[in-house]
Scaffold this motif. Structure first.
Motif, PDB file in Angstrom:
ATOM      1  N   LEU A   1       0.819  -1.198   0.000  1.00  0.00           N
ATOM      2  CA  LEU A   1       0.000   0.000   0.000  1.00  0.00           C
ATOM      3  C   LEU A   1       0.854   1.250   0.000  1.00  0.00           C
TER       4      LEU A   1
ATOM      5  N   PHE B   1      -7.776   2.167  -2.552  1.00  0.00           N
ATOM      6  CA  PHE B   1      -8.503   2.114  -1.284  1.00  0.00           C
ATOM      7  C   PHE B   1      -8.703   3.519  -0.735  1.00  0.00           C
TER       8      PHE B   1
ATOM      9  N   PHE C   1     -10.821   1.503   6.395  1.00  0.00           N
ATOM     10  CA  PHE C   1     -10.632   1.404   4.956  1.00  0.00           C
ATOM     11  C   PHE C   1     -11.915   0.959   4.268  1.00  0.00           C
ATOM     12  N   GLY C   2     -12.059   1.390   3.032  1.00  0.00           N
ATOM     13  CA  GLY C   2     -13.096   0.845   2.172  1.00  0.00           C
ATOM     14  C   GLY C   2     -12.669  -0.498   1.629  1.00  0.00           C
ATOM     15  N   ILE C   3     -13.567  -1.141   0.910  1.00  0.00           N
ATOM     16  CA  ILE C   3     -13.330  -2.481   0.402  1.00  0.00           C
ATOM     17  C   ILE C   3     -12.349  -2.497  -0.765  1.00  0.00           C
ATOM     18  N   GLY C   4     -12.130  -1.350  -1.389  1.00  0.00           N
ATOM     19  CA  GLY C   4     -11.187  -1.265  -2.500  1.00  0.00           C
ATOM     20  C   GLY C   4     -11.879  -1.301  -3.854  1.00  0.00           C
TER      21      GLY C   4
ATOM     22  N   GLU D   1      -5.169  -1.546  -7.388  1.00  0.00           N
ATOM     23  CA  GLU D   1      -6.333  -1.496  -6.508  1.00  0.00           C
ATOM     24  C   GLU D   1      -6.247  -0.216  -5.683  1.00  0.00           C
TER      25      GLU D   1
ATOM     26  N   GLN E   1      -5.701  -8.179   5.852  1.00  0.00           N
ATOM     27  CA  GLN E   1      -6.365  -7.909   4.583  1.00  0.00           C
ATOM     28  C   GLN E   1      -6.681  -9.227   3.898  1.00  0.00           C
TER      29      GLN E   1
ATOM     30  N   GLN F   1     -10.747  -7.637  -0.105  1.00  0.00           N
ATOM     31  CA  GLN F   1     -11.295  -6.693   0.873  1.00  0.00           C
ATOM     32  C   GLN F   1     -10.249  -5.663   1.260  1.00  0.00           C
ATOM     33  N   GLY F   2     -10.699  -4.618   1.953  1.00  0.00           N
ATOM     34  CA  GLY F   2      -9.773  -3.626   2.457  1.00  0.00           C
ATOM     35  C   GLY F   2      -9.151  -4.068   3.766  1.00  0.00           C
ATOM     36  N   PRO F   3      -8.079  -3.428   4.175  1.00  0.00           N
ATOM     37  CA  PRO F   3      -7.436  -3.783   5.442  1.00  0.00           C
ATOM     38  C   PRO F   3      -8.376  -3.552   6.633  1.00  0.00           C
TER      39      PRO F   3
END
Lengths: 116, 115
Positions: free
Chosen positions: A44, A90, A106-109, A88, B37, B41-43
């Motif tokens: 990230l 986020f 965080f959002g799901i991405g 991806e 993670q 999905q997001g962390p």
């Protein structure tokens, strides 16, 4: 508790197309907002962030995002995407919890695929 | 440029075994976070430290997960026993201090596969 919604889970664009990824959050207090990017096989990385001031923030690689407080939104934009933007993305919200410490949600991405 | 270090990068284990992950935050960063993670999905935050103290472990499955940051610098996250559903990427992040809102910096993660 805060929450983050990213509306598009998978986006496919051709090179040079314009990009807008939606992000909405729910939290009534002061927040900081972030967009992170995760390129294939990499970790990230911070793309841009909003702390205060001008609600239109510019990040790396030509990305920008606009904080609209009334809509609880922080949408990510780029006028013309490149194949190398395949990654991806986020959205994240940082707010203070009751104990005075910060908490990041965080959002799901959103997976972005750019076709050459 | 200073980075958050994590090891190992990959770990394969059998269910019911114990696993441990290590994180070394950026020097001077008082706040350390462990995230999980799951693919797609997001962390999700597992545990957050301010120096050596836990400030949030509400999402940590305490029956099998434990985390420590004894000297307020590096940290270890342990799972015992591992279950199939623990397969995920485990991310460590750090920020300068809490009490104010700070940017987090992420490490490369440890990808865990439980067989």
């Amino acid at each position: 508790a805060q929450s983050v919604s990213q509306h598009n889970h998978h986006v496919i664009l051709s090179e040079a197309a314009s990009l807008e990824l939606g992000c909405n959050y729910s939290y009534g207090g002061t927040v900081n907002l972030f967009w992170y990017v995760q390129y294939p096989g990499q970790h990230l990385q911070l793309l841009l962030k909003y702390f205060s001031g001008d609600p239109l923030v510019k990040g790396i690689k030509g990305f920008e995002a606009e904080f609209i407080k009334s809509k609880f939104s922080f949408n990510l934009r780029k006028p013309s995407v490149q194949w190398s933007d395949t990654a991806e993305y986020f959205c994240a919200v940082n707010a203070k919890e009751g104990g005075g410490y910060q908490k990041v949600t965080f959002g799901i991405g959103t997976k972005l695929q750019v076709i050459p | 440029e200073a980075e958050v270090a994590q090891s190992p990068r990959y770990k394969i284990t059998e269910k019911s075994q114990a696993v441990a992950f290590w994180c070394d935050p950026i020097s001077g960063h008082a706040t350390l976070y462990w995230y999980r993670q799951i693919l797609g999905q997001g962390p999700e935050l597992l545990v957050q430290f301010q120096d050596e103290s836990v400030v949030d472990d509400s999402q940590l499955p305490k029956d099998r997960f434990s985390a420590e940051r004894l000297k307020g610098v590096d940290s270890t996250l342990k799972i015992q026993p591992a279950e199939l559903g623990d397969s995920a990427m485990y991310l460590c992040a750090s920020s300068l201090r809490t009490g104010s809102l700070e940017t987090q910096y992420f490490g490369p993660g440890t990808r865990l596969l439980v067989l």
